[in-house]
Design an enzyme around this catalytic site. Structure first.
Site, mmCIF file in Angstrom:
data_model
loop_
_atom_site.group_PDB
_atom_site.id
_atom_site.type_symbol
_atom_site.label_atom_id
_atom_site.label_comp_id
_atom_site.label_asym_id
_atom_site.label_seq_id
_atom_site.Cartn_x
_atom_site.Cartn_y
_atom_site.Cartn_z
ATOM 1 N N ASP A 284 4.720 175.398 -32.169
ATOM 2 C CA ASP A 284 5.846 174.462 -32.190
ATOM 3 C C ASP A 284 6.366 174.176 -33.593
ATOM 4 O OD1 ASP A 284 6.655 173.308 -29.504
ATOM 5 O OD2 ASP A 284 4.483 173.171 -29.332
ATOM 6 N N HIS B 134 2.409 174.187 -17.645
ATOM 7 C CA HIS B 134 3.157 172.955 -17.344
ATOM 8 C C HIS B 134 3.643 172.830 -15.906
ATOM 9 C CE1 HIS B 134 3.498 170.929 -21.287
ATOM 10 N NE2 HIS B 134 3.537 172.144 -21.816
ATOM 11 N N GLU C 161 10.612 176.250 -23.969
ATOM 12 C CA GLU C 161 9.574 175.458 -23.296
ATOM 13 C C GLU C 161 10.213 174.348 -22.461
ATOM 14 O OE1 GLU C 161 5.321 173.278 -24.237
ATOM 15 O OE2 GLU C 161 6.871 173.272 -25.782
ATOM 16 N N ASP D 278 -0.983 176.462 -29.545
ATOM 17 C CA ASP D 278 -0.208 175.219 -29.458
ATOM 18 C C ASP D 278 -0.180 174.472 -30.796
ATOM 19 O OD1 ASP D 278 1.460 173.449 -28.172
ATOM 20 O OD2 ASP D 278 -0.045 172.642 -26.810
ATOM 21 N N HIS E 251 8.502 171.392 -18.310
ATOM 22 C CA HIS E 251 7.653 170.807 -19.346
ATOM 23 C C HIS E 251 6.893 169.660 -18.691
ATOM 24 C CE1 HIS E 251 6.512 168.586 -23.086
ATOM 25 N NE2 HIS E 251 6.073 169.810 -23.333
ATOM 26 N N HIS F 176 0.158 178.694 -23.002
ATOM 27 C CA HIS F 176 -0.775 177.804 -23.707
ATOM 28 C C HIS F 176 -1.486 176.883 -22.718
ATOM 29 C CE1 HIS F 176 3.032 175.690 -23.470
ATOM 30 N NE2 HIS F 176 2.570 174.578 -24.003
ATOM 31 N N HIS G 261 2.151 180.442 -28.316
ATOM 32 C CA HIS G 261 2.906 179.193 -28.415
ATOM 33 C C HIS G 261 2.632 178.475 -29.727
ATOM 34 C CE1 HIS G 261 5.251 176.077 -26.273
ATOM 35 N NE2 HIS G 261 4.591 175.235 -27.069
#
Length: 417
Positions: free
Chosen positions: A46, A220, A147, A310, A174, A241, A44
């Site tokens: 971003d 999540h 995600e 992450d 999420h 993650h 993961h």
């Protein structure tokens, strides 16, 4: 006299040479060797969201060779020996019931364009074979994970189209409930449960993801959802993650009983580097992340561990893991703690490669199965931004199909119990 000068010079040279050799960390040397044999696969990152926030996805304004305001750029990727990356196609929960699908498609598009802009660094990938092909060419295999289930707007057709565009995992929620699944905040008590885990449509979705060959990501979600999916999925699951709850009791982390179930079902937990999930505080160090690796190995074995940094999705990362270039230091720390070469190579990439290959195998075994085209009941998604086109006279058919799905799931649970 000249002979003495030459001798003295040689002596100084060899003293300096051996000083350098002795100063080298043998664990780091071995870490880099292992990373040249097996790709480091991170679950993961971003960076695509940073493109959205900082540049509104205008990649022509970005130079990844010189960008310094992110955890991730090309020099850092090279220094960190990043073999493969699941880039996150993330959009916030506030887009739910609005423009989530459009915004998610734009995030998928920006990953494709990043690979096109830097073909010498990135290779777009959708399979375990692609990852190894990219590794052999010294490129970073670039996969996509969506995600948050709100991104598909409760549509199996949208899920399938995203798969066609290269998406290889969906994080079921999420930080908001969807019309079909509860998110991790329910376990904190700050939000009510809406579905007691998964709704009937949520269970349809799991079946369809198995058929497609899409990884099911349980980062999540609530513990109830974790266990429901582990009960019914024919394929291994991932936590892209998340870290160990016993080390840091944050509800985003994975409890020991679930870790053991992940081992039993041959899945993977990819350890998160966010300080708040590492130490449950605003500060952390590299060794604290290694503690999560050690704990997961102790509870469920090295075969379920991976890296899920992450980066560029969090505001606080540990000292020693400030950006993607620093990951070899964590690999060296695991070796320093007595991890074997095979255990390290498993965590680096072999575990994820195995999981992805097994998901692909389940997909191939289900080729004869037709796509699920039964929609979620309109009453479960009704809102001012959604029309009811196509829903007339389908209620009875949906109820029957849902019953069949639930019966199949119940039978599967009995078989695997």
């Amino acid at each position: 006299m000249l002979t003495k000068v030459i001798f003295a010079s040689c002596l100084v040279f060899w003293i300096n040479y051996f000083a350098v050799i002795l100063a080298e960390d043998p664990n780091m040397t071995r870490a880099l060797e292992l990373m040249s044999e097996v790709p480091l696969i991170d679950g993961h990152n971003d960076l695509p969201w940073q493109f959205r926030k900082k540049f509104n996805n205008e990649l022509n304004k970005v130079d990844l060779h010189t960008l310094e305001t992110t955890h991730t750029n090309i020099p850092k990727i090279k220094q960190g020996r990043l073999g493969a990356q699941f880039w996150s196609a993330y959009v916030p929960c506030e887009t739910q019931d609005k423009d989530a699908v459009r915004q998610t498609l734009e995030q998928i598009d920006v990953v494709h364009r990043m690979c096109q802009k830097y073909p010498e660094t990135f290779m777009f990938a959708t399979s375990s074979k692609d990852i190894m092909d990219a590794f052999s060419m010294n490129k970073t295999a670039s996969l996509i994970g969506v995600e948050g289930g709100h991104s598909i707007d409760s549509s199996l057709g949208t899920l399938r189209m995203m798969y066609q565009l290269g998406v290889r995992y969906l994080t079921l929620t999420h930080s908001c409930n969807t019309p079909w699944a509860d998110n991790w905040l329910v376990d904190t008590g700050s939000e009510p449960s809406q579905h007691n885990g998964l709704s009937p449509f949520g269970k349809q979705l799991i079946v369809e993801m198995n058929r497609l060959g899409m990884l099911i990501d349980l980062a999540h979600v609530t513990v109830t959802v974790m266990n429901q999916v582990l009960d019914m999925s024919e394929a291994p699951v991932i936590f892209s993650h998340s870290s160990a709850y016993s080390i840091c009791p944050h509800k985003r982390n994975v409890p020991d009983d679930v870790l053991r179930r992940v081992n039993e079902t041959r899945g993977i937990v990819m350890v998160n580097f966010y300080n708040d999930y590492v130490t449950c505080s605003k500060t952390a160090k590299l060794k604290d992340v290694a503690d999560h690796f050690d704990h997961i190995k102790k509870v469920a074995g090295a075969s379920i561990i991976g890296f899920g940094g992450d980066y560029d999705g969090v505001t606080r990362v540990p000292e020693g893991l400030e950006d993607v270039s620093k990951v070899p230091g964590l690999v060296a720390e695991l070796l320093r703690r007595g991890w074997t070469d095979e255990e390290v190579k498993a965590a680096l990439g072999n575990n994820l490669l195995r999981v992805l290959a097994e998901v692909e195998k389940v997909r191939d075994s289900l080729k004869a199965k037709t796509p699920d085209d039964v929609p979620i009941p309109y009453d479960e998604v009704k809102n001012p931004c959604r029309t009811s086109i196509g829903y007339a006279n389908t209620g009875d058919l949906h109820s029957l199909s849902t019953l069949v799905i639930l019966l199949a799931a119940a039978l599967q649970a009995c078989v695997t119990a």
